[in-house]
Design a protein around this motif. Structure first.
Motif, PDB file in Angstrom:
ATOM      1  N   ARG B  55       0.838  -1.529   0.177  1.00 43.05           N
ATOM      2  CA  ARG B  55       0.048   0.210   0.240  1.00 43.05           C
ATOM      3  C   ARG B  55       0.532   1.071  -0.232  1.00 43.05           C
ATOM      4  O   ARG B  55       0.876   2.471  -0.701  1.00 43.05           O
ATOM      5  N   ARG B  56       1.804   0.879   0.802  1.00 43.73           N
ATOM      6  CA  ARG B  56       3.005   2.156   0.659  1.00 43.73           C
ATOM      7  C   ARG B  56       3.546   2.738  -0.438  1.00 43.73           C
ATOM      8  O   ARG B  56       3.515   3.614  -1.210  1.00 43.73           O
ATOM      9  N   GLY B  57       3.433   1.795  -1.017  1.00 41.59           N
ATOM     10  CA  GLY B  57       4.772   1.914  -2.566  1.00 41.59           C
ATOM     11  C   GLY B  57       3.653   2.363  -3.515  1.00 41.59           C
ATOM     12  O   GLY B  57       4.327   2.741  -5.033  1.00 41.59           O
ATOM     13  N   ILE B  58       2.210   1.892  -3.643  1.00 43.85           N
ATOM     14  CA  ILE B  58       1.756   2.393  -4.953  1.00 43.85           C
ATOM     15  C   ILE B  58       1.399   4.253  -4.155  1.00 43.85           C
ATOM     16  O   ILE B  58       0.564   4.215  -5.079  1.00 43.85           O
ATOM     17  N   SER B  59       1.196   4.191  -3.260  1.00 48.40           N
ATOM     18  CA  SER B  59       0.745   5.505  -2.459  1.00 48.40           C
ATOM     19  C   SER B  59       1.577   6.918  -2.514  1.00 48.40           C
ATOM     20  O   SER B  59       1.086   8.062  -2.987  1.00 48.40           O
ATOM     21  N   GLU B  60       2.770   6.677  -3.007  1.00 39.46           N
ATOM     22  CA  GLU B  60       3.404   7.923  -3.304  1.00 39.46           C
ATOM     23  C   GLU B  60       4.677   7.047  -3.789  1.00 39.46           C
ATOM     24  O   GLU B  60       5.004   5.672  -3.395  1.00 39.46           O
ATOM     25  N   PRO B  61       5.813   8.040  -4.540  1.00 40.89           N
ATOM     26  CA  PRO B  61       6.852   7.386  -5.379  1.00 40.89           C
ATOM     27  C   PRO B  61       7.781   7.572  -3.815  1.00 40.89           C
ATOM     28  O   PRO B  61       8.492   8.345  -3.245  1.00 40.89           O
ATOM     29  N   VAL B  62       8.787   6.027  -3.801  1.00 41.36           N
ATOM     30  CA  VAL B  62       9.279   6.022  -2.651  1.00 41.36           C
ATOM     31  C   VAL B  62      10.359   6.175  -3.836  1.00 41.36           C
ATOM     32  O   VAL B  62      10.883   5.038  -4.294  1.00 41.36           O
ATOM     33  N   ARG B  63      12.279   6.252  -2.852  1.00 42.02           N
ATOM     34  CA  ARG B  63      12.738   6.677  -3.040  1.00 42.02           C
ATOM     35  C   ARG B  63      14.532   5.650  -2.978  1.00 42.02           C
ATOM     36  O   ARG B  63      14.144   5.542  -1.773  1.00 42.02           O
TER      37      ARG B  63
END
Lengths: 222, 318
Positions: B55-63
């Protein structure tokens, strides 16, 4: 069988990016902290092989530091370990080293606290599994997958018999055991892994009943 | 029972009219002394961590920590949401999910190694996808983790799950086979169909080398997680449709092991060959390690005791 538990395949829970370079490194740091048995003031990490080559990219440095501060491989504090170290007043340094003939992912940890210090060599052997190779120059091997008793004692006849008697009579099964000494009748260290959960009551009992025992530390699995 | 041969597991499950997940649960109980309830509670916790990473990886761009990769899961999920995809958007989400977990991993976020951190995107992606379909209760999905564990144990014990030992086929390949088999059992397939799904999935990754740029779990690991999540679903669907793996799964696992042993060291997680050795791969390696690796190879590489290190401490911790 190399692998026996479902939790070795579905696990560990860890912060990324690498089970060997990050989770394993945090475990090694935390083992060193538990063997020291007090708040460390200074930590020097001598990295060899693949650890030395890629430690920044894999966060091996922050993972080792986090472990020494007492955080486990799944702690979200791992990426912020340098900040936490500054807050805790912990001096630290990372150095490249050639430690000799060990697994490519090996580190020597020098840890100094208020009253004592420690030198430990450990390897991260894959999938987050780790193995201590040397403790204060003695070739003592343990993986800390089970509760592990580190017994500092005097080399006297019957020491192991007393330890195993006390453990057995209180319901503990010894899973792995090693004893090394600096010299005959001199200081010695015994590392004893047991299957059952260990608490302070057992440590106090061993302290009371075994006269040759000078100090005891407990390494708990995460 | 020993988890080294898939056909032995399949036979026993068939003979007893039970599932591979149930056999795994019973064996875990014997091995660890934990009650089934405790084991399932641990699996539930692990599934929660997996879902959180998705859920985290699709809801915001994670660098990533190095800055080399990131944001692709978010990009992919936005594309799927916009509805212009060729494939069924609901199913295509599985690619975004797998990218998401692998990006969270590269950012030093929390994941579950399934079976390793490098291949941690695939199993969560297909299981969260299955949960999202609304056709399975959360508890059933948690049970499917045990099916995956049993398959992973067989591969780990009779071949390898380490990229350094067996190449990417041993990591991403194992994860794909675990995910495919888990989906089949979740969907109500027979133990035999689980075996076929494992065989089909694994055949498709044979020979895949481990050639990460700079030795880092980023390029091409993240992309391979995304694409193999899709493969896992396809292999599961094929097995459920009745497609058989003509070469039995255990033989495919064995040949994966043999191929891994024949791979040159440069293609087994050393970061020396394959994509790592391309001009771009080498340039990116220098970008990340250049200074430290060449400037002072035997000297103190870094020391800190005060404010001097705080700026660096926050670097890459997005």
């Amino acid at each position: 069988m190399k692998y026996q538990s479902a939790l070795e395949i579905i696990g560990p829970v860890m912060v990324g990016p690498s089970s060997s370079h990050t989770a394993g490194a945090a475990r090694i740091g935390r083992i060193a902290r538990q063997v020291l048995g007090e708040t460390p003031k200074k930590a020097v990490f001598h990295l060899m092989g693949s650890f030395a080559e890629t430690y920044q990219g894999h966060g091996t440095d922050v993972a080792l530091l986090a472990g020494v501060l007492g955080y486990g491989p799944d702690s979200e504090q791992v990426p912020f370990a340098k900040e936490r170290a500054v807050e805790a007043g912990l001096d630290y340094a990372f150095r490249r080293a050639n430690l000799g003939y060990f697994h490519p992912n090996t580190v020597a940890v020098e840890l100094t606290g208020e009253s004592r210090s420690l030198h430990m060599i450990a390897s991260s052997i894959g999938g987050g599994k780790v193995e201590v190779q040397e403790l204060d120059g003695l070739p003592l091997k343990f993986g800390a997958e089970r509760p592990t008793l580190i017994l500092y004692h005097t080399d006297v006849r019957g020491f192991l018999a007393q330890v195993s008697h006390e453990l057995d009579s209180h319901g503990y099964n010894i899973a792995r055991l090693a004893l090394e000494r600096w010299r005959k009748d001199g200081p010695a260290v015994t590392v004893c892994e047991v299957d059952e959960p260990v608490d302070d009551a057992l440590l106090n009992l061993l302290r009371e009943r075994i006269p040759a025992l000078r100090e005891i530390r407990l390494v708990q699995p995460d | 029972m020993a988890f080294a041969q898939l056909h032995a597991l399949i036979q026993q499950a068939q003979a007893r009219g039970t599932t591979i997940a149930q056999l795994m649960l019973e064996t875990e109980q014997q091995q660890t002394g934990r009650s089934p309830e405790e084991i399932l509670a641990r699996m539930r916790q692990h599934f929660d961590v997996m879902e959180e990473a998705v859920r985290r990886g699709i809801s915001e761009p994670v660098r990533s920590r190095t800055g080399l990769t990131g944001g692709d899961a978010y990009r992919m999920f936005q594309y799927v949401q916009n509805g212009a995809a060729f494939a069924d958007p609901a199913t295509l989400r599985v690619v975004a999910y797998a990218l998401a977990v692998s990006e969270v991993n590269a950012s030093m976020g929390r994941i579950v190694a399934t079976p390793t951190a490098g291949a941690a995107g695939i199993l969560p992606a297909v299981l969260v996808y299955a949960l999202d379909t609304g056709r399975y209760a959360r508890e059933q999905v948690v049970q499917a983790l045990l099916t995956a564990a049993a398959i992973g144990l067989v591969i780990a014990n009779s071949a390898s799950i380490s990229g350094a030992a067996g190449g990417c086929q041993a990591e991403v390949g194992s994860a794909t086979a675990m995910a495919a088999g888990a989906l089949v059992e979740l969907a109500g397939g027979t133990p035999e169909q689980v075996g076929h799904a494992v065989g089909l999935a694994l055949k498709n990754v044979l020979g895949l080398v481990c050639d990460p740029v700079g030795g880092l779990v980023e390029i091409p690991c993240i992309i391979r997680n995304g694409l193999h999540a899709w493969t896992a679903i396809a292999a599961a669907e094929m097995a459920l449709a009745g497609v058989r793996s003509v070469i039995p799964a255990d033989e495919v696992i064995q040949v994966m092991h043999e191929i891994g042993k024949e791979m040159p060291v440069s293609l087994r997680e050393t970061g020396l060959g394959g994509l790592a050795a391309t001009p771009t791969g080498k340039r990116l390696r220098e970008q990340v390690f250049g200074r430290a690796a060449t400037a002072a190879p035997q000297a103190v590489t870094e020391a800190g005791a005060g404010d001097a290190v705080t700026a660096e401490a926050t670097e890459g911790a997005s």
